[in-house]
Design an enzyme around this catalytic site. Structure first.
Site, PDB file in Angstrom:
ATOM      1  N   TYR A  57     -10.452  -4.406  13.630  1.00  0.00           N
ATOM      2  CA  TYR A  57     -11.614  -3.954  12.912  1.00  0.00           C
ATOM      3  C   TYR A  57     -12.431  -3.375  13.902  1.00  0.00           C
ATOM      4  CZ  TYR A  57     -14.028  -2.603   8.580  1.00  0.00           C
ATOM      5  OH  TYR A  57     -14.658  -1.748   7.339  1.00  0.00           O
TER       6      TYR A  57
ATOM      7  N   THR B 277       4.243  -2.146   7.795  1.00  0.00           N
ATOM      8  CA  THR B 277       3.101  -1.092   9.229  1.00  0.00           C
ATOM      9  C   THR B 277       4.368  -0.432  10.055  1.00  0.00           C
ATOM     10  OG1 THR B 277       2.146  -3.589   8.907  1.00  0.00           O
ATOM     11  CG2 THR B 277       1.779  -2.255  10.842  1.00  0.00           C
TER      12      THR B 277
ATOM     13  N   THR C 215      -7.987   0.977  12.506  1.00  0.00           N
ATOM     14  CA  THR C 215      -8.225   1.671  12.791  1.00  0.00           C
ATOM     15  C   THR C 215      -9.218   2.898  13.727  1.00  0.00           C
ATOM     16  OG1 THR C 215      -7.596   1.537   9.849  1.00  0.00           O
ATOM     17  CG2 THR C 215      -8.267   4.032  10.826  1.00  0.00           C
TER      18      THR C 215
ATOM     19  N   GLN D 156      -6.439  -3.049  -2.538  1.00  0.00           N
ATOM     20  CA  GLN D 156      -7.050  -3.485  -1.335  1.00  0.00           C
ATOM     21  C   GLN D 156      -8.105  -3.528  -2.254  1.00  0.00           C
ATOM     22  OE1 GLN D 156      -7.126  -1.235   2.058  1.00  0.00           O
ATOM     23  NE2 GLN D 156      -8.306  -2.671   2.963  1.00  0.00           N
TER      24      GLN D 156
ATOM     25  N   LYS E 241      -1.755  -4.294   2.174  1.00  0.00           N
ATOM     26  CA  LYS E 241      -1.417  -4.233   3.156  1.00  0.00           C
ATOM     27  C   LYS E 241       0.222  -4.640   3.857  1.00  0.00           C
ATOM     28  CE  LYS E 241      -6.163  -2.559   5.200  1.00  0.00           C
ATOM     29  NZ  LYS E 241      -5.707  -1.850   5.547  1.00  0.00           N
TER      30      LYS E 241
ATOM     31  N   ASP F 178      -4.530  -7.596  13.015  1.00  0.00           N
ATOM     32  CA  ASP F 178      -4.804  -6.805  12.929  1.00  0.00           C
ATOM     33  C   ASP F 178      -6.599  -6.774  12.667  1.00  0.00           C
ATOM     34  OD1 ASP F 178      -4.687  -3.508  13.033  1.00  0.00           O
ATOM     35  OD2 ASP F 178      -4.740  -3.878  11.205  1.00  0.00           O
TER      36      ASP F 178
ATOM     37  N   GLU G 275     -11.310   7.878   4.488  1.00  0.00           N
ATOM     38  CA  GLU G 275     -12.496   7.982   5.566  1.00  0.00           C
ATOM     39  C   GLU G 275     -12.260   9.850   5.006  1.00  0.00           C
ATOM     40  OE1 GLU G 275     -12.927   6.509   9.117  1.00  0.00           O
ATOM     41  OE2 GLU G 275     -11.169   5.942   8.319  1.00  0.00           O
TER      42      GLU G 275
ATOM     43  N   ASP H 134      -1.097   1.426  10.382  1.00  0.00           N
ATOM     44  CA  ASP H 134      -0.806   0.397   9.257  1.00  0.00           C
ATOM     45  C   ASP H 134      -1.085   0.401   7.542  1.00  0.00           C
ATOM     46  OD1 ASP H 134      -1.349  -2.230   7.545  1.00  0.00           O
ATOM     47  OD2 ASP H 134      -4.263  -2.351   8.299  1.00  0.00           O
TER      48      ASP H 134
ATOM     49  N   GLU I 154      -3.731   4.126   8.275  1.00  0.00           N
ATOM     50  CA  GLU I 154      -4.699   4.208   9.871  1.00  0.00           C
ATOM     51  C   GLU I 154      -3.450   4.051  10.932  1.00  0.00           C
ATOM     52  OE1 GLU I 154      -6.055  -0.150   8.244  1.00  0.00           O
ATOM     53  OE2 GLU I 154      -7.597   0.542   6.856  1.00  0.00           O
TER      54      GLU I 154
ATOM     55  N   TYR J   1      -9.666  -7.508  -2.312  1.00  0.00           N
ATOM     56  CA  TYR J   1     -10.378  -8.134  -0.829  1.00  0.00           C
ATOM     57  C   TYR J   1     -11.100  -9.276  -1.088  1.00  0.00           C
ATOM     58  CZ  TYR J   1     -14.070  -5.255  -0.158  1.00  0.00           C
ATOM     59  OH  TYR J   1     -15.165  -4.944   0.050  1.00  0.00           O
TER      60      TYR J   1
ATOM     61  N   ARG K 235      -5.282   1.468  -1.100  1.00  0.00           N
ATOM     62  CA  ARG K 235      -6.367   1.457  -1.340  1.00  0.00           C
ATOM     63  C   ARG K 235      -6.874   0.489  -2.384  1.00  0.00           C
ATOM     64  NH1 ARG K 235      -8.216   0.934   3.546  1.00  0.00           N
ATOM     65  NH2 ARG K 235      -7.116   2.486   4.711  1.00  0.00           N
TER      66      ARG K 235
ATOM     67  N   ARG L  36     -18.804  -0.457  -0.185  1.00  0.00           N
ATOM     68  CA  ARG L  36     -19.875  -1.564  -0.489  1.00  0.00           C
ATOM     69  C   ARG L  36     -21.231  -0.827  -0.499  1.00  0.00           C
ATOM     70  NH1 ARG L  36     -17.182  -3.917   2.334  1.00  0.00           N
ATOM     71  NH2 ARG L  36     -18.492  -3.425   4.311  1.00  0.00           N
TER      72      ARG L  36
ATOM     73  N   HIS M 100     -15.350   3.521  11.398  1.00  0.00           N
ATOM     74  CA  HIS M 100     -14.462   3.415  10.255  1.00  0.00           C
ATOM     75  C   HIS M 100     -15.586   2.300  10.219  1.00  0.00           C
ATOM     76  CE1 HIS M 100     -10.901   2.297   7.984  1.00  0.00           C
ATOM     77  NE2 HIS M 100     -10.977   0.642   8.373  1.00  0.00           N
TER      78      HIS M 100
ATOM     79  N   GLU N 142      -3.301   3.649  14.291  1.00  0.00           N
ATOM     80  CA  GLU N 142      -4.217   2.496  14.698  1.00  0.00           C
ATOM     81  C   GLU N 142      -2.847   2.891  16.502  1.00  0.00           C
ATOM     82  OE1 GLU N 142      -5.073  -1.380  13.838  1.00  0.00           O
ATOM     83  OE2 GLU N 142      -5.227  -0.526  11.261  1.00  0.00           O
TER      84      GLU N 142
HETATM   85 CA    CA Z   1      -6.217  -1.924   9.945  1.00  0.00          CA
END
Ligand code: CA
Length: 402
Positions: free
Chosen positions: A119, A248, A337, A231, A244, A117, A351, A224, A190, A235, A228, A133, A124, A192
């Site tokens: 990014y 899927t 995403t 995650q 995750k 997967d 988001e 996906d 997500e 992560y 959260r 962050r 996104h 995708e």
């Molecule tokens: Ca993803």
């Protein structure tokens, strides 16, 4: 309406012809099907009846033999199917092998080998960076130099319509004194696009950008599902894991790249120079104009535009093999995403609600993240020839408690 007469403007007309795997009511036997309107052609049975050499690829319980056959075979089979479904002399022979979609069960259309997967949406990545962050730059220093990805769990890829069991795991908000264990309270989607590899490659031999179409058969919508809270706690430093890997979802229909020739577009302008193995500035357009729609319980909450993706599927394939890692038939890789620049174009609830701060107003109440019983459906279309639309098979799933 007779099955061959697809209504004007139907996104699943003979210009599309996506592939799937189905079984008929009362039968355990799976076989390759091709969608025409609201019918599915038993492609293997039709091939046998017509004495076609492609019966060896189509009278199978999975798409894998067709995937492995390569681009020349893919084009030849598509040409033959188009003739069977549109030329009157063939239609009479194949008519008994067309079944209403409502009468069949659709299955995972191919055996998923490795699952990766990416990014690849700058919008996104910037949104997630700001949310997770807030005190650092939204994009990591490598983001514009390579398509960031991770290896996922192929064994938990399921076909559209499969229930999604809410995962449990550890979570710990920054202010919490210690982690707790329990069902995820921030279950998300997500939106995708998944790319399906047909032709394998040799270990130690990178696949260059220009060989993308020799290896990749087609694409499908992919959700996906992401927890959260799990995650966010797990992560750092190695990336997504249990947040995750639980499920899927992919569409039951794989759209061949040959059906999407009129949807090819140039990706957004690159703001940083690329190393030669990723530099596609002299190549034909590597993007795809896919108009995605995300609905929760039938209510559309976002319309992410795939044409805005910074990294193309060809670049992702080149990057994931540049170290010599080989491809296998059935490899699946997700785009990441899909989020556009506008709020209503974001492909995740993370988001859309800004990590729950701004809940969505749905007809059945507010939603920060998914609740048990929620049904999420991704659908999409792409521009075809002469104003036609090429429909992508939907991917849907209902959240059930763990
Ligand atoms: Ca993803």
């Amino acid at each position: 309406m007779p099955p061959f007469e697809v209504p004007e403007g139907d996104p699943f007309g003979p210009h599309n012809l996506p592939y799937g795997v189905f079984s008929r009511a009362g039968s355990q036997e799976k076989t390759v099907g091709v969608r025409l309107g609201d019918h599915v052609l038993d492609a293997g049975a039709a091939a046998v009846a017509l004495g076609s050499p492609y019966a060896a690829l189509l009278a199978r319980p999975t798409l894998n033999p067709l995937l492995a056959a390569g681009r020349t075979a893919w084009s030849d089979v598509r040409r033959a199917l188009t003739a069977w479904l549109t030329v009157p002399s063939h239609q009479e022979t194949v008519a008994p092998f067309l079944h209403p979609l409502s009468s069949v069960t659709l299955h995972l259309p191919f055996e998923v080998a490795d699952y990766v997967d990416f990014y690849a949406s700058e919008h996104h990545a910037r949104n997630v960076g700001q949310i997770f962050r807030p005190d650092t730059a939204a994009l990591t220093p490598n983001w514009k130099h390579l398509p960031i990805g991770y290896h996922g769990r192929s064994g938990t890829v399921v076909v559209s319509g499969t229930d999604v069991v809410r995962p449990s795991g550890q979570r710990k908000a920054p202010a919490d004194p210690a982690p707790v264990f329990g069902p995820s309270v921030r279950l998300d989607i997500e939106a995708e696009v998944g790319f399906v590899v047909g032709v394998p490659s040799r270990l130690g031999r990178p696949v260059p950008l220009e060989d993308f179409r020799e290896h990749v058969f087609g694409l499908c919508l992919l959700n996906d599902w992401s927890a959260r809270d799990i995650q966010a706690w797990e992560y750092v430093p190695l990336g997504p894991f249990l947040g995750k890997s639980f499920t899927t979802s992919v569409s039951a229909w794989i759209t061949p790249l040959d059906a999407l020739e009129d949807a090819r577009v140039a990706p957004p302008e690159r703001t940083h120079p690329l190393l030669p193995y990723l530099d596609d500035s002299a190549d034909e357009p590597g993007g795809y104009d896919l108009r995605i729609s995300v609905a929760i319980n039938g209510h559309v909450v976002a319309e992410p535009p795939f044409a805005t993706m910074y990294w193309t599927a060809a670049q992702q394939l080149a990057h994931m093999t540049v170290n010599g890692a080989c491809l296998r038939t059935g490899d699946l890789y997700g785009s990441g995403t899909v989020s556009g620049p506008e709020r209503a174009q974001r492909g995740s609830l993370l988001e859309l609600t800004w990590n729950g701060r701004d809940p969505l107003e749905l007809p059945d109440g507010k939603r920060a993240f998914l609740e048990d019983g929620d049904v999420v459906t991704l659908s999409a279309w792409a521009p075809g020839a002469a104003g036609a639309r090429v429909g992508l098979g939907e991917v849907t799933g209902r959240i059930v408690s763990g």
